[in-house]
Design an enzyme around this catalytic site. Sequence first.
Site, PDB file in Angstrom:
ATOM      1  CD  GLU A 196       6.645  -4.550   3.444  1.00 29.61           C
ATOM      2  OE1 GLU A 196       7.323  -5.090   2.537  1.00 29.61           O
ATOM      3  OE2 GLU A 196       6.519  -5.039   4.588  1.00 29.61           O
TER       4      GLU A 196
ATOM      5  CD  GLU B  47       5.682  -6.559  10.040  1.00 31.64           C
ATOM      6  OE1 GLU B  47       6.609  -5.778  10.379  1.00 31.64           O
ATOM      7  OE2 GLU B  47       5.784  -7.406   9.145  1.00 31.64           O
TER       8      GLU B  47
END
Length: 494
Positions: free
Chosen positions: A319, A324
């Site tokens: 991933e 974020e």
Amino acid sequence: MALLMPLTLMAQPYTGTSGYSISFDPATVRARTDRQLSAVSLSGTTLTLPSPTLMYNYIDSQMFTCRAGDTVWPAFGYTGRWMQGYIYIDLNGNGTFDTATPGAHGSLGAGNELMAFAGMNLEGGAYNSAGEALADLSAVQPPSFTVPDSLAPGLYMMRWKVDWDSCDPAGRADEANSITRNGGAVVDVWLCVTDDDTTHDGYQLVFSDEFDLPDGSQPDPTRWTASQRQGAVWNRWISPSPDVAFTRDGRLVCRAMPNPDTATDDVPMLTGAVETRNKFAFTYGRVEVRLRTNLHTGNFPAAWMMPQPPCAAWPAAGEIDIFECLDSENRTYHTVHSHWTYDLNHKSDPASSFNTPVYVSQWHVYGLEWTPEQLTWSIDGRTVGTYARSASSAVLEQGQWPFDHPFYIILNQSVGNGSWAKEADTAFTYETEFDWVRVYQHTTDGITPAATHETRTAATHDLMGRKVDGSRLRPGIYIHDGRKVLVGRKNNRP
């Protein structure tokens, strides 16, 4: 980097067509079965028509790329004879193809936006745009042509037309020889003209979405699908509601909002997320996302990448989190997850996550450069972290570098549960705006991946991440064993 689209084109409504005139209803279904256009190619790069049974196609999820002054070779993937191929480019960006009838021997004068044609009946006989005399008009493939060297970098509408003896870009409309009756076709696709300043250090644009749709539109379904609700924190409240993922002011808006109908859907909030899975995936390149978000307790938006199926279960296949942020922090996080970092807890060997002070409510460009040897994160072009592939075979055998296969892109607005971001404020509407997404890959075949730790058969994928038969490739760009390769035509001619 800014790719400039002619302003007259940006103002046109999104109707499922390019907005350029055609002589028939764009929903017309092909009546003839002996003549069909299935693909168009430019100098070896092939784009497949999304709806080959229709007479008209608009390919806006992919594009052709060239430089001003390049000589390019067009080709039509067409079944049938006694038709001709025509190529047009809106050079001045005025929303129409300014076309004049070719002169003697097929000559195309200055300002003519008909760039090439396979044949027409002209003064003195039948000719193509290269000035070659033809015995008849059975040729579909036009000659090569040169993109004007004065053309400024930017996006230009390019029309591909199969028709009978007509330079009209809208298609021949007379009853006796109409384009629909004859089994012709029209395809519109963007042409990206670049120069040294817009190739992004040797990269060329292979995927983009500027989200320039009317307010309230859903994201382009040829590029994006709504993510599905599952049990993870980020997707536990995902909804297909048009209120949580839509366009506004030329941007994609993803929301987390109070659920207005808990009797029908027993969750406190609805959240928006879109992804390119099964529509676009790639191996190696540069991704850039321009976005901003609001500050509030429980805020948890992201722009990130996951491996295109089929692949190993999470986290073994990897991933990559491009961006974020959490709560009311003016700080961004950039992270990778894998069996090595997550299951074996080697988060600092090497460092697998970075955080950077930044005013997240303001617009910034968050980037990731991905090579066979390293991942590099940036904000507004400034490097903020790197993660390198290990040189140790023992470490690689434990899953330290799963980043050698196609990944797709996810954009989402989620909310926390207290495990990282704080508990969501279920009475508040969270919102993240995505101005654009762009993906670049190298213009040359210079990427050579290091040997992987496992014994496997080399696979070939297209740029959408789909596995293809490596022994039967059409001209185009492919990823073979992690390496970008170009499959062209013999002698570079159609």
